[in-house]
Design a protein around this motif. Structure first.
Motif, PDB file in Angstrom:
ATOM      1  N   LYS A  15      13.763 -50.949  -8.130  1.00 56.39           N
ATOM      2  CA  LYS A  15      14.358 -50.027  -7.143  1.00 56.39           C
ATOM      3  C   LYS A  15      15.750 -49.632  -7.606  1.00 56.39           C
ATOM      4  O   LYS A  15      16.720 -50.365  -7.416  1.00 56.39           O
TER       5      LYS A  15
ATOM      6  N   ARG B 176      19.153 -40.228 -11.487  1.00 57.85           N
ATOM      7  CA  ARG B 176      18.155 -39.192 -11.161  1.00 57.85           C
ATOM      8  C   ARG B 176      18.808 -38.001 -10.462  1.00 57.85           C
ATOM      9  O   ARG B 176      18.445 -36.843 -10.721  1.00 57.85           O
TER      10      ARG B 176
ATOM     11  N   ASP C 188       7.075 -32.765  -8.919  1.00 59.18           N
ATOM     12  CA  ASP C 188       7.821 -33.501  -7.892  1.00 59.18           C
ATOM     13  C   ASP C 188       6.932 -34.559  -7.231  1.00 59.18           C
ATOM     14  O   ASP C 188       7.342 -35.710  -7.042  1.00 59.18           O
ATOM     15  N   GLN C 189       5.681 -34.180  -6.923  1.00 60.39           N
ATOM     16  CA  GLN C 189       4.740 -35.112  -6.295  1.00 60.39           C
ATOM     17  C   GLN C 189       4.414 -36.278  -7.217  1.00 60.39           C
ATOM     18  O   GLN C 189       4.388 -37.438  -6.806  1.00 60.39           O
TER      19      GLN C 189
ATOM     20  N   ILE D  35       6.237 -37.489  -9.678  1.00 56.50           N
ATOM     21  CA  ILE D  35       7.421 -38.358  -9.790  1.00 56.50           C
ATOM     22  C   ILE D  35       7.502 -39.288  -8.581  1.00 56.50           C
ATOM     23  O   ILE D  35       7.745 -40.498  -8.723  1.00 56.50           O
ATOM     24  N   LYS D  36       7.282 -38.750  -7.400  1.00 60.26           N
ATOM     25  CA  LYS D  36       7.328 -39.580  -6.174  1.00 60.26           C
ATOM     26  C   LYS D  36       6.271 -40.682  -6.218  1.00 60.26           C
ATOM     27  O   LYS D  36       6.525 -41.826  -5.833  1.00 60.26           O
ATOM     28  N   GLU D  37       5.053 -40.342  -6.686  1.00 64.48           N
ATOM     29  CA  GLU D  37       3.978 -41.340  -6.767  1.00 64.48           C
ATOM     30  C   GLU D  37       4.336 -42.455  -7.747  1.00 64.48           C
ATOM     31  O   GLU D  37       4.109 -43.644  -7.477  1.00 64.48           O
TER      32      GLU D  37
ATOM     33  N   ILE E 134       7.440 -43.371  -8.764  1.00 64.10           N
ATOM     34  CA  ILE E 134       8.576 -44.147  -8.246  1.00 64.10           C
ATOM     35  C   ILE E 134       8.111 -45.108  -7.154  1.00 64.10           C
ATOM     36  O   ILE E 134       8.536 -46.270  -7.100  1.00 64.10           O
ATOM     37  N   THR E 135       7.206 -44.639  -6.276  1.00 66.35           N
ATOM     38  CA  THR E 135       6.663 -45.511  -5.209  1.00 66.35           C
ATOM     39  C   THR E 135       5.961 -46.718  -5.814  1.00 66.35           C
ATOM     40  O   THR E 135       6.128 -47.853  -5.356  1.00 66.35           O
TER      41      THR E 135
ATOM     42  N   GLU F 174       8.502 -49.207  -7.192  1.00 68.22           N
ATOM     43  CA  GLU F 174       9.250 -49.947  -6.166  1.00 68.22           C
ATOM     44  C   GLU F 174       8.411 -51.040  -5.522  1.00 68.22           C
ATOM     45  O   GLU F 174       8.938 -51.922  -4.856  1.00 68.22           O
TER      46      GLU F 174
ATOM     47  N   SER G 136      -2.247 -39.246 -11.349  1.00 71.06           N
ATOM     48  CA  SER G 136      -1.505 -38.100 -10.827  1.00 71.06           C
ATOM     49  C   SER G 136      -1.844 -36.904 -11.712  1.00 71.06           C
ATOM     50  O   SER G 136      -1.875 -37.036 -12.941  1.00 71.06           O
TER      51      SER G 136
END
Length: 693
Positions: free
Chosen positions: A249, A255, A271-272, A274-276, A278-279, A282, A439
């Motif tokens: 985290k 970023r 963008d989607q 990257i979010k997947e 990073i999730t 974490e 993804s």
């Protein structure tokens, strides 16, 4: 560790009766070196010899098995005339015709007054019924062996059908009865027979229907192979997720700065993705995620943000590319951003030697190198990371599962992000990447122009060269890819060098040559000259297929395009259209084209969607050829045909999941049978990932 019951199948083909040193070499080239390889060498056709009429009723242009009495021999009057043997039955007469015959041999085989069984194709020459060079000429007592259905196998130079059929029968005789690994209810529902009986029947088809991928016999064998594949993937996945993960985290400061200095806006799917990622990072579970994007969809940008997230925590991130060209390109792309962000970036390839290499290794080991770019050199034993949190593998299909895991072991709980620019159909995705979350990047960055794709016959090559001259005069940079004659560096190289010499005569020092057998520094120097220097026309083999990024290049000529697969054509075309200028791809083809080649070039003209193209490629060519040359990370199937067996694959995946839930160590009776299955289909490295039970 291989189960003893399988030992006979893994013995050399040279142990089979009648297979000497010469034949064993030929069979190894054709099918493989072990008895098992001959078992998987399934027939592609059949000769039905059951038609057994009298001579009066015999129909021409059919294969027939006849019982005749030899009347007399009529030797050839000269070398150009045939030797004839006259035969009869109670209803009529037939002539057996032989060219370049040995009279003593035929007299011994067909003695006058004796009854013989002959089999071959009937012909009518005027009013005369004849059979040229019969396939079988045997005594009456061997009639039952001839009057049957003969399998027809794929052959190669030097291999003939009769000795190969005999060798395969010998291989089948060594095949043991294996314990049943199928779920009993599933087997009963499909009305499948046991594995050994299915294999035997696959080699003794009774009708054309039994030769198709949809016959119950072939479906059972294909399902077994797909189950072995899915179970192996599940075992690797189990090992990957069982190891303790780490929650990465970052604070987000790097970023945020990166978003400010990025010269473009991320697409919605970037963008989607990257979010997947990073999730996943974490979470305390280990990440294993695939980012699948079409050519030019911006995967490198997607990889950069999670790498920065790892660096924000004080850890390291690494990206591994399959070639030095691609590794250096990643380095050149990322280095300016890293410098602005105050991130230390380094590159390690096989060419780094001596003190320079030692210094790089020390920086990686101490953690001074925060972002590491490299080739397969990264997973060598001597490479020690200080604190690796994220490993990114580019062009995953160029690496095997076990190479991927080797890099993951370079740190504690390393998260794994793999990327591919080769759009892959869903069925092939399950076989190669079934152990990963996925993804997909479905958009191209703003400003990218669609590529105008045209097909031009090779006899118009002079016009194409004149067009290249006009484009070069206007400051355009041009790729010219030479034909994939066969899977051989030498033939590719010969074609590329010949074209290079011809075009160099016309355009002089503006022409460069690049191919896979050049040393790394040579390739880099040529690419540097093409990207920023004096080379404007680059003659290349498919070494430039993946990842090479020269936005100024707007023309791609692919010579003998009919010899390339769709996915490969799409990858090559993806080297242009990377800037804002209009780009053109010319597919030079040698006519006349077959139906498959016509369909392939038509799809290339009509579509630039890599996912659509990949599905069509699978439909037209099957999975075995889809990605051109064989790649280590993709499974090779002996029986399963993914274009036909997609439904079986989905069922095999569900079955593998249930097996892992109920019996993760494969200790039950069915589990032990499944271990045999894994060894049978040579997925035995997955057995090493079994938990001790």
């Amino acid at each position: 560790m291989r189960p003893e019951i399988l030992f006979p199948l893994f013995t050399p083909v040279s142990t089979l009766q009648g297979v000497g040193p010469r034949l064993s070499v030929l069979y190894e080239k054709l099918a493989g070196s072990r008895v098992l390889d001959l078992c998987w060498h399934l027939p592609v056709g059949m000769i039905d010899r059951r038609y057994a009429p009298t001579l009066a009723d015999a129909l021409p242009d059919r294969v027939a098995t006849l019982k005749v009495t030899v009347s007399r021999h009529s030797p050839a009057p000269n070398r150009r005339s045939p030797y004839r043997v006259f035969c009869h039955d109670a209803t009529g007469e037939i002539q057996l015709v032989f060219f370049h015959a040995r009279a003593d041999y035929l007299m011994k085989l067909l003695p006058p007054g004796e009854v013989r069984i002959i089999s071959g194709k009937l012909e009518r020459f005027g009013e005369t019924l004849q059979m040229a060079h019969p396939d079988h000429m045997v005594p009456l007592e061997e009639e039952a062996e001839v009057k049957t259905v003969e399998p027809v196998y794929p052959l190669s130079a030097g291999v003939t059908l009769k000795p190969l059929t005999k060798a395969i029968r010998g291989a089948l005789a060594l095949t043991p009865a294996l314990p049943e690994w199928l779920d009993p209810a599933h087997k009963a529902r499909e009305q499948w027979q046991i594995w050994r009986d299915c294999l035997e029947q696959a080699h003794h088809p009774r009708s054309d229907d039994e030769l198709t991928p949809f016959s119950p016999i072939r479906k059972r064998l294909a399902y077994d192979e797909l189950l072995a594949n899915q179970l192996a993937i599940s075992l690797v996945r189990q090992q990957q997720t069982a190891a303790k993960g780490r929650a990465t985290k970052g604070k987000g400061h790097l970023r945020e700065q990166m978003l400010d200095i990025l010269p473009f806006t991320l697409t919605g799917s970037q963008d989607q993705a990257i979010k997947e990622v990073i999730t996943d990072m974490e979470s305390s579970d280990r990440m294993l995620r695939l980012v699948q994007g079409d050519v030019g969809s911006g995967k490198t940008a997607v990889a950069l943000f999670p790498m920065l997230a790892a660096i924000e925590t004080g850890a390291q991130a690494a990206i591994m590319a399959p070639t030095e060209i691609l590794a250096r390109q990643h380095y050149n792309t990322l280095q300016p951003f890293a410098e602005k962000l105050g991130v230390t970036i380094t590159i390690l390839t096989g060419r780094d030697k001596g003190k320079a290499r030692s210094a790089i290794l020390e920086n990686i080991a101490t953690g001074k190198a925060q972002m590491v770019i490299g080739t397969h050199a990264l997973f060598q034993d001597e490479i020690i990371f200080h604190n690796l949190a994220l490993a990114v593998i580019d062009e995953q299909h160029r690496f095997g599962v076990h190479q991927r895991l080797s890099l993951a072991k370079k740190g504690a709980g390393v998260d794994m992000l793999v990327m591919t620019a080769t759009p892959i159909p869903r069925t092939l995705m399950l076989t190669a990447y079934g152990d990963m979350a996925v993804s997909r990047l479905t958009e191209k960055p703003a400003g990218r122009q669609p590529v105008d794709t045209r097909t031009v016959p090779l006899d118009k090559i002079a016009d194409v060269i004149n067009g290249v001259a006009r484009s070069l005069d206007q400051g355009t940079k041009v790729y010219w890819v030479c034909p994939l004659v066969e899977e051989s560096d030498k033939s590719d190289l010969a074609a590329a060098e010949a074209r290079f010499r011809e075009l160099e005569e016309r355009f002089g020092k503006r022409v460069g040559l690049i191919h896979g057998r050049m040393k790394g520094p040579e390739k880099d120097a040529v690419m540097e000259q093409f990207s920023k220097g004096s080379i404007d026309l680059l003659i290349a083999t498919t070494v430039i297929e993946v990842g090479v990024d020269v936005p100024q290049a707007t023309i791609m000529i692919i010579e003998h395009a009919e010899r390339f697969g769709l996915a490969q054509l799409h990858q090559l075309r993806g080297r242009i259209g990377r800037g804002s200028e209009k780009s053109t791809c010319i597919l030079l083809y040698q006519g006349p084209l077959g139906e498959t080649s016509k369909a392939r070039l038509k799809i290339m003209r009509e579509s630039d969607d890599g996912f659509v193209i990949a599905e069509e490629d699978l439909r037209l060519r099957g999975a075995g050829e889809m990605l051109g040359t064989r790649q280590s990370g993709l499974p090779e199937f002996r029986v399963a045909d993914l274009a036909c067996h997609g439904d079986l694959l989905a069922t095999a995946r569900d079955d593998a999941s249930l097996i892992m839930e109920k019996d993760p160590t494969l200790q039950s009776d069915r589990g032990k049978a499944l271990r045999v299955l894994l060894y049978l289909f040579e997925r035995d490295t997955a057995v090493t990932y079994l938990k001790s039970g």
